[in-house]
Design a protein around this motif. Structure first.
Motif, PDB file in Angstrom:
ATOM      1  N   THR A   1       0.825  -1.195   0.000  1.00  0.00           N
ATOM      2  CA  THR A   1       0.000   0.000   0.000  1.00  0.00           C
ATOM      3  C   THR A   1       0.862   1.249   0.000  1.00  0.00           C
ATOM      4  O   THR A   1       0.422   2.305  -0.426  1.00  0.00           O
ATOM      5  N   ARG A   2       2.089   1.110   0.495  1.00  0.00           N
ATOM      6  CA  ARG A   2       2.999   2.243   0.577  1.00  0.00           C
ATOM      7  C   ARG A   2       4.430   1.743   0.570  1.00  0.00           C
ATOM      8  O   ARG A   2       4.753   0.780   1.269  1.00  0.00           O
ATOM      9  N   VAL A   3       5.283   2.397  -0.210  1.00  0.00           N
ATOM     10  CA  VAL A   3       6.724   2.148  -0.190  1.00  0.00           C
ATOM     11  C   VAL A   3       7.393   3.513  -0.247  1.00  0.00           C
ATOM     12  O   VAL A   3       7.099   4.315  -1.128  1.00  0.00           O
ATOM     13  N   GLU A   4       8.275   3.781   0.709  1.00  0.00           N
ATOM     14  CA  GLU A   4       8.964   5.067   0.757  1.00  0.00           C
ATOM     15  C   GLU A   4      10.445   4.860   1.051  1.00  0.00           C
ATOM     16  O   GLU A   4      10.790   4.041   1.896  1.00  0.00           O
ATOM     17  N   GLN A   5      11.269   5.627   0.362  1.00  0.00           N
ATOM     18  CA  GLN A   5      12.677   5.696   0.741  1.00  0.00           C
ATOM     19  C   GLN A   5      12.815   6.938   1.602  1.00  0.00           C
ATOM     20  O   GLN A   5      12.506   8.048   1.159  1.00  0.00           O
TER      21      GLN A   5
END
Length: 183
Positions: free
Chosen positions: A158-162
């Motif tokens: 649902t969410r991927v963040e660096q």
């Protein structure tokens, strides 16, 4: 998270009381209620199956396993939360389920942000037991991370963040002859 989250401590103490009293059915129910978000069970991939598995497994702990679980849980209850002022310089992937009420997505995101090169991934239709609920997806996610492949756009996230933490200080130069070595 290196410690049991504050919002779960009282429930863990209650579960430990059942475990220490040998009330295994009550212990299993209490422990699984902490580890799985029962309010979202219908929206969790394999949620009912994983819940049944955990209840059977925790109810059937051997005496040695019960002592080990009790000891480990008490250690975690005594342990302070991880010191996030010390930056982890290695690339780090922090993964949680979108319905995780034990180590919440917000807590896991903060943990990832504390790393020098932290990644945060939130897996859809899962909670704290995501490695049992969505093993294929977790293997894919970790494999991609370790292979330095793109993580964005994965259908199960649902969410991927660096997330970038403040820069790490440069290593201090050591003057020639310094460093405590004598000859």
């Amino acid at each position: 998270m290196a410690a049991i989250p504050e919002h779960s401590r009282e429930a863990m103490e209650r579960a430990l009381a059942f475990l220490d009293a040998g009330r295994m059915d009550e212990y299993a129910d209490a422990a699984v209620d902490i580890l799985m978000n029962t309010a979202c069970l219908d929206g969790i991939t394999n949620g009912s199956r994983v819940r049944r598995f955990l209840l059977r497994r925790l109810t059937a702990l051997t005496e040695a396993e019960a002592v080990q679980v009790s000891s480990n849980t008490r250690r975690l209850l005594r342990h302070a939360e991880l010191d996030t002022s010390v930056r982890v310089p290695a690339p780090t992937l922090t993964v949680t389920g979108e319905h995780d009420a034990f180590t919440t997505p917000a807590q896991c995101r903060r943990m990832a942000a504390a790393c020098g090169r932290g990644w945060f991934a939130e897996v859809a239709e899962s909670d704290h037991m995501l490695f049992l609920e969505r093993p294929t997806e977790i293997i894919d996610l970790v494999t991609r991370f370790l292979a330095d492949e793109p993580l964005h756009g994965l259908p199960y996230c649902t969410r991927v963040e660096q997330l970038s933490a403040p820069s790490l200080p440069a290593p201090r130069a050591v003057a020639p002859g310094a460093g405590g070595m004598t000859g």
